[in-house]
Design an enzyme around this catalytic site. Sequence first.
Site, PDB file in Angstrom:
ATOM      1  N   GLN A 103       0.608  -1.251   0.132  1.00 21.63           N
ATOM      2  CA  GLN A 103       0.027  -0.119  -0.063  1.00 21.63           C
ATOM      3  C   GLN A 103       0.838   1.330  -0.132  1.00 21.63           C
ATOM      4  OE1 GLN A 103      -1.735   0.939   3.797  1.00 21.63           O
ATOM      5  NE2 GLN A 103      -3.625   1.834   2.786  1.00 21.63           N
ATOM      6  N   SER A 160       1.197   6.319   2.697  1.00 24.46           N
ATOM      7  CA  SER A 160       1.747   7.295   3.394  1.00 24.46           C
ATOM      8  C   SER A 160       3.051   7.848   2.721  1.00 24.46           C
ATOM      9  CB  SER A 160       2.017   6.647   4.621  1.00 24.46           C
ATOM     10  OG  SER A 160       1.049   6.057   5.435  1.00 24.46           O
ATOM     11  N   SER A 178       4.705  -1.366   4.206  1.00 22.63           N
ATOM     12  CA  SER A 178       4.769  -2.656   4.500  1.00 22.63           C
ATOM     13  C   SER A 178       4.848  -3.581   3.532  1.00 22.63           C
ATOM     14  CB  SER A 178       3.802  -3.120   5.482  1.00 22.63           C
ATOM     15  OG  SER A 178       3.361  -2.066   6.507  1.00 22.63           O
ATOM     16  N   GLU A 210      -9.243  -1.418   5.143  1.00 23.26           N
ATOM     17  CA  GLU A 210      -8.246  -1.713   6.114  1.00 23.26           C
ATOM     18  C   GLU A 210      -8.352  -1.954   7.643  1.00 23.26           C
ATOM     19  OE1 GLU A 210      -5.190   1.373   5.486  1.00 23.26           O
ATOM     20  OE2 GLU A 210      -3.951   0.301   6.744  1.00 23.26           O
ATOM     21  N   GLU A 262      -5.763   8.341  17.558  1.00 20.74           N
ATOM     22  CA  GLU A 262      -6.164   9.673  17.699  1.00 20.74           C
ATOM     23  C   GLU A 262      -7.116   9.802  16.450  1.00 20.74           C
ATOM     24  OE1 GLU A 262      -3.088   8.745  17.904  1.00 20.74           O
ATOM     25  OE2 GLU A 262      -2.556   9.255  20.073  1.00 20.74           O
TER      26      GLU A 262
END
Length: 395
Positions: free
Chosen positions: A114, A117, A149, A232, A365
């Site tokens: 993926q 990020s 990953s 996910e 968060e």
Amino acid sequence: MAEPVTAQALQERVDGFLAGHDPAGDRLEFLRARFDAGLAWVHYPVGLGGLGAPRVLQPVVDQRFAAAGAPDNSPRRIGIGLGMAAPTILRHGTAAQRARFLRPLWTAEEVWCQLFSEPGAGSDLAGVATRAVRDGDGWLIDGQKVWTSMAHQARWGILLARTDPAVPKHAGLTYFLCDMHAPGVEVRPLRQATGEAEFNEVFLSGVRLDDELRLGAVGEGWAVARTTLMNERVAIGGAALPREGGMIGVLARTWRTRPELRSPALHDEVLRLWVRAEALRLTGIRLRQQLAAGEPGPEGSAMKLAFAALTQQISGTEVELLGAEGLRHDHWRADRPAELDLIGRGPTYRWLRAKGNSIEGGTSEVLRNIVAERVLGLPAEPRQDTGADWKDLPR
Ligand SMILES: Cc1cc2nc3c(=O)[nH]c(=O)nc-3n(C[C@H](O)[C@H](O)[C@H](O)COP(=O)(O)OP(=O)(O)OC[C@H]3O[C@@H](n4cnc5c(N)ncnc54)[C@H](O)[C@@H]3O)c2cc1C
């Protein structure tokens, strides 16, 4: 209208399949044939590894194959493909993309990663800066991804890139299927707290992707990415496990087999964690039943949030229970694992690796914000970038 598929009918179908295919024979041939028979993911459409059956019937098929000693498709190795790429391709892909990608994804012939990020865009994923620029009948990609990953194993990546910087950030994104073997893709290991390098930095320098590798319309990448993100969270937090199947099983086994380690305080703690793990597992079953009727909703975020807190507490209790033994991390090598495996490793590995659970797939968060806004209906947090073009945002 076709007859609805029942558990009984599925069992008979698996038995019929097993009569014609030797589970001890060629592994790949077996898996390909299982896909072609619609017995891979039974809720997928006919012709794409499924039978259009209710999703909740999948365990019936999996259990029957497992009992026959059939090979599995290495789910821990292809978790990103199964949990995220596949449902996104199924929902947003063209017929040609579905036909090209889903079979080798399911058989584990092709591993997926993926590419979301970036150094400047994690929680604020819609802020990604990796550029995709039109180049004839394709696209040129330039940028840097991070925390990717299994990129070192991957054949394909799901990629979110910016195609229009002159519109608000959510509007200028497009979703691609990135060929990890294309010239210009460079994968560099990143070492983690566990010692090993399970994730990577990925540098994309003038990578050329055909337009056929675009998933969804130009500028619609955020809607496509939302399908990935919703799935996910369920994939991370809501895995289908038997009772005591996950990390709680490891702790319970240690508790049962090592009476010399027990104390009254830890007794209470182990019990509390066991009950919470079981409640979470049953919640996962309910969530998957809801999923049978559509896309995962924000409940998946709550599930992933609870899962992250629980794995961290369970692994902490396991280390505490084992004392010095639990801190003996004797595997400090920068290995490049072929699969993600929390259960089959030592207690310190589990404790260190579980720290990532509250970051990967969205931090706790940020998931709390989602639950607050979309489940509880609380006021949204103030946003300063609404309406501004991405190119004008401070970076
Ligand atoms: C083990 C692991 C595996 C990963 N695998 C992948 C992968 O395969 N592919 C991929 O693309 N990414 C992957 N990631 C990246 C992961 O998705 C991001 O790290 C995550 O989304 C957080 O982004 P960030 O690191 O940029 O942190 P930031 O967004 O910079 O956040 C830093 C801190 O600020 C908090 N914060 C940020 N915004 C808010 C807000 N609005 N309200 C309250 N708090 C806020 C965060 O919660 C966090 O505590 C992985 C991460 C880990 C740890």
